[in-house]
Scaffold this motif. Structure first.
Motif, short mmCIF file in Angstrom:
data_model
loop_
_atom_site.label_atom_id
_atom_site.label_comp_id
_atom_site.label_asym_id
_atom_site.label_seq_id
_atom_site.Cartn_x
_atom_site.Cartn_y
_atom_site.Cartn_z
N GLU A 55 10.07 19.85 4.01
CA GLU A 55 9.80 20.94 3.07
C GLU A 55 10.30 20.61 1.66
N LEU A 56 11.50 20.04 1.55
CA LEU A 56 12.02 19.73 0.22
C LEU A 56 11.24 18.58 -0.43
N ARG A 57 10.73 17.67 0.38
CA ARG A 57 9.86 16.61 -0.14
C ARG A 57 8.55 17.22 -0.67
N GLU A 58 7.98 18.17 0.09
CA GLU A 58 6.72 18.82 -0.31
C GLU A 58 6.88 19.75 -1.51
N GLU A 59 7.99 20.47 -1.58
CA GLU A 59 8.19 21.47 -2.63
C GLU A 59 8.83 20.93 -3.89
N LEU A 60 9.70 19.91 -3.73
CA LEU A 60 10.50 19.46 -4.88
C LEU A 60 10.40 17.96 -5.15
N ALA A 61 9.63 17.22 -4.35
CA ALA A 61 9.44 15.77 -4.53
C ALA A 61 10.75 14.99 -4.45
N VAL A 62 11.66 15.43 -3.58
CA VAL A 62 12.92 14.72 -3.41
C VAL A 62 13.13 14.35 -1.94
N GLN A 63 13.92 13.30 -1.76
CA GLN A 63 14.37 12.94 -0.43
C GLN A 63 15.80 13.45 -0.32
#
Length: 133
Positions: A55-63
């Motif tokens: 979800e954080l990869r999809e919403e915020l482009a972070v690992q």
């Protein structure tokens, strides 16, 4: 009543010796403009940690590296029951980029009460204040 199970990530950092938390403002729905900890729905077969990282990869482009469990919030909204699992996480790659939210900011512990939080997230804020006082 419909039930939804989600995960939320509490990203933290220390600035000038004070802890800050990353909060996002919803960009849609009944709570548009309200603040929340980023995350989203769990998919079948995912662990909480896998769902949060996705979800954080999809919403915020972070690992992120998912850390300790904070709490599970049970909250009844008018049209559904929410189960929200909250976990600490730290960025290990990427740059915070808003892909779904209308705003975001790092919020010092002492300013958490100044934001208009989504109802379920209020319980997370109260838990965080207890942990850091």
């Amino acid at each position: 009543m419909k039930s939804i199970e989600v995960v939320a990530g509490v990203l933290t950092r220390t600035q000038n010796g004070a802890v800050e938390f990353f909060a996002t403002a919803r960009g849609y729905g009944n709570y548009k403009g309200f603040w929340e900890f980023p995350g989203g729905k769990m998919e079948a077969g995912e662990t909480r940690e896998q769902a949060l990282a996705r979800e954080l990869r999809e919403e915020l482009a972070v690992q992120v590296e998912v850390g300790d469990f904070i709490c599970t919030v049970e909250h009844d909204y008018p049209n559904f029951h929410l189960t929200m699992h909250c976990l600490y996480c730290s960025m290990v790659g990427g740059e915070l980029t808003l892909l779904e939210h209308e705003a975001a900011r790092w919020v010092p512990l002492g300013d958490l009460d100044s934001l208009k939080w989504c109802p379920a997230d209020i319980k997370v804020v109260e838990n965080l204040k207890k942990c850091y006082i």
